[in-house]
Design an enzyme around this catalytic site. Structure first.
Site, mmCIF file in Angstrom:
data_model
loop_
_atom_site.group_PDB
_atom_site.id
_atom_site.type_symbol
_atom_site.label_atom_id
_atom_site.label_comp_id
_atom_site.label_asym_id
_atom_site.label_seq_id
_atom_site.Cartn_x
_atom_site.Cartn_y
_atom_site.Cartn_z
ATOM 1 N N GLU A 31 8.595 -3.709 10.361
ATOM 2 C CA GLU A 31 7.706 -3.016 11.295
ATOM 3 C C GLU A 31 6.319 -3.614 11.171
ATOM 4 O OE1 GLU A 31 6.691 0.863 8.498
ATOM 5 O OE2 GLU A 31 8.364 0.949 9.899
ATOM 6 N N LYS A 88 2.427 -4.025 10.460
ATOM 7 C CA LYS A 88 1.434 -3.486 9.538
ATOM 8 C C LYS A 88 0.138 -3.341 10.320
ATOM 9 C CE LYS A 88 -0.504 -4.192 4.915
ATOM 10 N NZ LYS A 88 -1.838 -3.686 5.231
ATOM 11 N N LYS A 90 5.054 -6.454 1.816
ATOM 12 C CA LYS A 90 4.076 -6.624 2.905
ATOM 13 C C LYS A 90 3.803 -8.113 3.067
ATOM 14 C CE LYS A 90 0.152 -5.682 -0.186
ATOM 15 N NZ LYS A 90 -1.023 -4.810 -0.416
ATOM 16 N N ARG A 99 -3.991 4.173 5.758
ATOM 17 C CA ARG A 99 -2.749 4.898 5.493
ATOM 18 C C ARG A 99 -3.067 6.381 5.299
ATOM 19 N NH1 ARG A 99 1.525 2.955 2.222
ATOM 20 N NH2 ARG A 99 3.339 4.352 2.415
#
Length: 542
Positions: A225, A227, A406, A232
């Site tokens: 997905e 970033k 990530k 956050r």
């Protein structure tokens, strides 16, 4: 306080992770309540004092010692706590009583702004150098002894048979001195439970992926997905025993930021806990991070600001659905529940972070390089990279290696000319290590340099020495602590600067602000006249 100070001192010189855990565990095991609980709070960053600030410490040392000597010492040492601890002149005849850590925490939490300085001075008089240093570390909030909050909780868990993850799960909602937590870990008390109907849950974090990691990862085991370039957050809502519904918005560290985002309260129309990214979305498009910054770190917001900067949550994960804790379920199952919830909410303030389709790592490489062509569309400018998540991974606290990765986009780079330099602090106080750099643009009388950013990291120690030597021999002007260095078309130093993004700015003469600039390379091979132009940066903003 002396025992806690000794612990901090030992830890500051201990490099090994396991050795640090043993030091903390031994302290917790041999220190009674509530002292050990306040020590745990200090090590995990759970203490804050409204009236105890670094400015109070500065004012005290200015009264006790020569201000010029203090400034010179601080500039050399580079740490306020260490400087004051070493040079604090104890009053003749002052009592040498070393206060308990609990006494200090109580005083820092309850004393008024007017009475705190005198009590603080008494404590400093009663402690030795190490004790003073530890006390001042409490006030400045910067322990810096190489122990994260997770490591302190790991040391706590070692007192009994619980795991660090179990400690993480019960941690939110607990308050110092954690007597019930210690009792549970040591096996003579029940598991602590919070009465907060909308508690924070520890977030799951990812490791940065390296090229070598891909060989060990099967693409079919993972989902991807985008970033997003926001912050956050965790949106939580629930109903308490009194029947009152609570809605909370937390940062990833558990800070309650609900008051700054009242426009999201109605959108969180569910009971449970959702993990996502806080963004500003206007006219259906995600705005850059600098726009979101207009809403951050505010206790309250105006009606105008709510209208101009509408907050939005792009959902990543669902941790709790109603009363059901989903964190033990695999990511694919949680994702399905999340999709159903977002569809049910049908809110313009909450949407789903889309998955990025890929058959192999080459596909994902192309998507990462060009998000606009891979489904991000007009929001591509707000994409930082991709998240790669194992389909069977539960939602675990902390940063477990393997389940989540990530993969940030490669940074932008620009060749800029060094214009100004300033000496650093502490270990760098003898070097010119803070740099302002610029690019060329058309002026009234030809090309001129305009500053576009500042950086003080990214280079090696050897490169620092080379730049410092250049600054000293190429200085053409001085403005207080700042040196201007030669920056002509045929003379000067070109720096390759890496940065994450650009934003319009009215505070910078160039009209541009860089995000996270750092020195990537020294371009001794390139004459300043061949450095980049402002138009190059302007093109990135379009």
């Amino acid at each position: 306080m002396n025992r806690f100070a000794a612990l901090l001192d030992r830890m500051s010189y201990e490099a090994g992770r396991n050795a640090k855990i043993r030091l903390m565990a031994d302290y917790f095991r041999t220190t009674p309540d509530p002292e050990r609980g306040f020590a745990l709070a200090a090590l995990t960053g759970a203490l804050s004092f409204a009236n105890a600030k670094p400015g109070v410490v500065r004012a005290l040392i200015m009264e006790r010692a020569d201000p010029v000597l203090f400034e010179m010492s601080y500039d050399y040492v580079g740490d306020l706590s260490e400087t004051v601890a070493l040079m604090w002149p104890r009053l003749e005849g002052a009592p040498t009583h070393a206060p308990l850590l609990s006494e200090i925490v109580h005083g820092l939490s309850t004393l008024s702004r007017s009475t705190l300085p005198r009590r603080l001075a008494d404590w400093l008089d009663g402690l030795d150098e190490t004790g003073r240093w530890a006390l001042l570390k409490l006030i400045t909030g910067a322990m810096r002894v190489g122990a994260s909050a997770r490591l302190a909780k790991t040391a706590l868990a070692s007192l009994g048979s619980v795991t660090p993850d179990e400690v993480e799960l019960v941690w939110p909602g607990l308050a110092p001195p954690y007597e019930e937590l210690f009792a549970w870990v040591e096996g003579h008390g029940p598991r602590p439970e919070t009465s907060n109907p909308a508690p924070f849950r520890p977030v799951m974090l990812a490791h940065a992926i390296e090229e070598a990691n891909f060989a060990d990862l099967a693409p079919g085991d993972f989902s991807a997905e985008w970033k997003w370039d926001g912050i956050r957050v965790q949106a939580v809502a629930g109903t308490g025993a009194d029947g009152v519904r609570a809605v909370r918005l937390y940062s990833r560290t558990g800070e309650d930021i609900s008051e700054a985002f009242p426009d999201l309260a109605d959108a969180i129309a569910f009971n449970g806990a959702m993990d996502g990214e806080l963004l500003i979305v206007r006219a259906g498009r995600v705005e850059p991070f600098n726009v979101l910054q207009q809403r951050l770190n505010r206790k309250s917001v105006t009606v105008k600001m709510l209208a101009e900067f509408p907050a939005h949550i792009r959902a990543y994960d669902l941790l709790v659905d109603g009363d059901e804790d989903l964190r033990a379920l695999p990511f694919t199952a949680r994702r399905a529940r999340l999709e159903a919830l977002v569809t049910r909410l049908s809110s313009p303030r909450i949407d789903l972070s889309p998955l990025v389709p890929f058959a192999g790592w080459d596909d994902l490489t192309r998507a990462r390089a060009d998000p606009a062509s891979a489904g991000a569309g007009p929001d591509a400018g707000a994409v930082e990279g991709v998240m790669i998540k194992r389909g069977d991974s539960p939602y675990l606290p902390g940063r477990p290696k393997g389940p989540w990765w990530k993969w940030k986009r490669d940074p932008h780079t620009v060749d800029a000319v060094l214009m100004y330099a300033q000496r650093g602090h502490g270990k760098r106080s003898s070097f010119y290590s803070d740099y302002t750099f610029g690019v060329w643009t058309q002026g009234e009388e030809g090309d001129v340099l305009v500053p576009v950013g500042k950086a003080y990291f990214g280079f090696t120690d050897e490169e620092l020495k080379l730049i410092d030597a250049f600054v000293r021999r190429a200085t053409i002007n001085r403005f207080g602590p700042v040196r201007e260095v030669v920056h002509e078309k045929d003379e000067g130093l070109v720096l390759e600067v890496a940065f994450e993004g650009l934003a319009r700015s009215t505070r910078h003469r160039s009209g541009i602000a860089m995000r996270f600039p750092r020195i990537a390379r020294l371009r001794w091979d390139k004459p300043p006249g061949e450095a980049d132009r402002l138009e190059t940066l302007e093109a990135l903003l379009r």
